[in-house]
Write a protein that holds these residues in place. Structure first.
Motif, PDB file in Angstrom:
ATOM      1  N   VAL A 135      -1.809 -12.729  -5.351  1.00 29.80           N
ATOM      2  CA  VAL A 135      -3.137 -12.396  -4.800  1.00 29.80           C
ATOM      3  C   VAL A 135      -4.033 -11.870  -5.912  1.00 29.80           C
ATOM      4  CG1 VAL A 135      -4.383 -10.880  -3.207  1.00 29.80           C
ATOM      5  CG2 VAL A 135      -2.256 -11.968  -2.472  1.00 29.80           C
ATOM      6  N   ALA A 136      -3.488 -10.993  -6.745  1.00 29.21           N
ATOM      7  CA  ALA A 136      -4.274 -10.433  -7.848  1.00 29.21           C
ATOM      8  C   ALA A 136      -4.732 -11.539  -8.797  1.00 29.21           C
ATOM      9  CB  ALA A 136      -3.445  -9.398  -8.602  1.00 29.21           C
ATOM     10  N   ALA A 160     -16.312  -1.728  -2.401  1.00 29.40           N
ATOM     11  CA  ALA A 160     -15.328  -1.311  -1.398  1.00 29.40           C
ATOM     12  C   ALA A 160     -14.919  -2.472  -0.493  1.00 29.40           C
ATOM     13  CB  ALA A 160     -15.905  -0.168  -0.564  1.00 29.40           C
ATOM     14  N   GLU A 161     -15.855  -3.351  -0.177  1.00 33.39           N
ATOM     15  CA  GLU A 161     -15.538  -4.497   0.684  1.00 33.39           C
ATOM     16  C   GLU A 161     -14.544  -5.424  -0.006  1.00 33.39           C
ATOM     17  OE1 GLU A 161     -18.909  -4.043  -0.348  1.00 33.39           O
ATOM     18  OE2 GLU A 161     -19.231  -2.644   1.300  1.00 33.39           O
ATOM     19  N   PHE A 162     -14.717  -5.630  -1.300  1.00 30.46           N
ATOM     20  CA  PHE A 162     -13.802  -6.466  -2.068  1.00 30.46           C
ATOM     21  C   PHE A 162     -12.409  -5.847  -2.082  1.00 30.46           C
ATOM     22  CE2 PHE A 162     -11.711  -7.544  -6.091  1.00 30.46           C
ATOM     23  CZ  PHE A 162     -11.704  -8.923  -6.016  1.00 30.46           C
ATOM     24  N   GLN A 163     -12.353  -4.540  -2.301  1.00 36.77           N
ATOM     25  CA  GLN A 163     -11.067  -3.846  -2.327  1.00 36.77           C
ATOM     26  C   GLN A 163     -10.345  -3.957  -0.986  1.00 36.77           C
ATOM     27  OE1 GLN A 163     -11.377   0.197  -3.712  1.00 36.77           O
ATOM     28  NE2 GLN A 163     -12.597  -0.380  -5.490  1.00 36.77           N
ATOM     29  N   SER A 164     -11.068  -3.693   0.103  1.00 37.38           N
ATOM     30  CA  SER A 164     -10.423  -3.738   1.419  1.00 37.38           C
ATOM     31  C   SER A 164      -9.978  -5.158   1.771  1.00 37.38           C
ATOM     32  CB  SER A 164     -11.347  -3.169   2.498  1.00 37.38           C
ATOM     33  OG  SER A 164     -12.525  -3.917   2.589  1.00 37.38           O
ATOM     34  N   ILE A 174      -8.013 -10.098 -10.738  1.00 37.87           N
ATOM     35  CA  ILE A 174      -7.917  -8.668 -11.027  1.00 37.87           C
ATOM     36  C   ILE A 174      -6.502  -8.352 -11.512  1.00 37.87           C
ATOM     37  CG2 ILE A 174      -9.708  -7.960  -9.410  1.00 37.87           C
ATOM     38  CD1 ILE A 174      -7.541  -7.207  -7.426  1.00 37.87           C
ATOM     39  N   ASN A 175      -6.336  -7.211 -12.106  1.00 36.69           N
ATOM     40  CA  ASN A 175      -5.036  -6.772 -12.581  1.00 36.69           C
ATOM     41  C   ASN A 175      -4.150  -6.423 -11.384  1.00 36.69           C
ATOM     42  OD1 ASN A 175      -2.929  -4.891 -13.530  1.00 36.69           O
ATOM     43  ND2 ASN A 175      -3.991  -5.079 -15.499  1.00 36.69           N
ATOM     44  N   ALA A 235      -2.436  -0.258  -6.760  1.00 37.23           N
ATOM     45  CA  ALA A 235      -2.956   1.086  -6.484  1.00 37.23           C
ATOM     46  C   ALA A 235      -3.764   1.091  -5.196  1.00 37.23           C
ATOM     47  CB  ALA A 235      -3.813   1.569  -7.654  1.00 37.23           C
ATOM     48  N   TRP A 236      -4.558   0.045  -4.959  1.00 37.77           N
ATOM     49  CA  TRP A 236      -5.333  -0.042  -3.725  1.00 37.77           C
ATOM     50  C   TRP A 236      -4.416  -0.141  -2.512  1.00 37.77           C
ATOM     51  CZ3 TRP A 236      -9.025  -4.499  -5.562  1.00 37.77           C
ATOM     52  CH2 TRP A 236      -9.876  -4.008  -6.559  1.00 37.77           C
ATOM     53  N   VAL A 237      -3.373  -0.956  -2.627  1.00 35.28           N
ATOM     54  CA  VAL A 237      -2.435  -1.137  -1.514  1.00 35.28           C
ATOM     55  C   VAL A 237      -1.690   0.174  -1.248  1.00 35.28           C
ATOM     56  CG1 VAL A 237      -0.335  -2.345  -0.785  1.00 35.28           C
ATOM     57  CG2 VAL A 237      -2.192  -3.621  -1.862  1.00 35.28           C
ATOM     58  N   ARG A 238      -1.246   0.839  -2.303  1.00 33.90           N
ATOM     59  CA  ARG A 238      -0.541   2.107  -2.153  1.00 33.90           C
ATOM     60  C   ARG A 238      -1.436   3.146  -1.465  1.00 33.90           C
ATOM     61  NH1 ARG A 238       1.386   2.008  -6.653  1.00 33.90           N
ATOM     62  NH2 ARG A 238      -0.332   2.905  -7.845  1.00 33.90           N
ATOM     63  N   LYS A 239      -2.692   3.194  -1.874  1.00 37.36           N
ATOM     64  CA  LYS A 239      -3.640   4.138  -1.277  1.00 37.36           C
ATOM     65  C   LYS A 239      -3.827   3.836   0.215  1.00 37.36           C
ATOM     66  CE  LYS A 239      -8.378   5.803  -1.733  1.00 37.36           C
ATOM     67  NZ  LYS A 239      -9.655   5.621  -2.402  1.00 37.36           N
TER      68      LYS A 239
END
Length: 98
Positions: free
Chosen positions: A29-30, A9-13, A35-36, A42-46
């Motif tokens: 950035v990806a 979760a820390e990596f995602q945020s 990462i894809n 999807a993370w940004v949209r969420k």
């Protein structure tokens, strides 16, 4: 329920923060993070959806939304159990009057 994420979760945020606070494109950035870009998207949209939900007046917190979802599922399960017990009671009541 979906499969667990292979990214912490820390990596995602942190990845989302990089997209939202820097001038770099999401694909860049990806690529830098290995990462894809669709995953990052999807993370940004969420995150953006979460911010929109939090901005609404009287909005529930993430914890409250999860609790509400859990309670609704529990209520549905209890209703099914109640209906089963009601049918069983009717069946046994009919059997004892014979």
């Amino acid at each position: 329920m979906g499969r667990p994420s292979k990214y912490p979760a820390e990596f995602q945020s942190e990845a989302v923060r990089l997209v939202l606070t820097t001038d770099k494109a999401m694909a860049e950035v990806a690529r830098d993070l290995g990462i894809n870009y669709k995953t990052l998207g999807a993370w940004v949209r969420k995150e953006r959806e979460q911010k929109t939900l939090d901005a609404l007046p009287g909005a529930l917190s993430e914890h409250e939304r999860l609790e509400l979802k859990r309670l609704r599922k529990e209520i549905a399960d209890l209703k099914v159990e109640r209906d089963i017990l009601r049918k069983a009671a009717a069946y046994f009541a009919k059997e004892t009057t014979r």
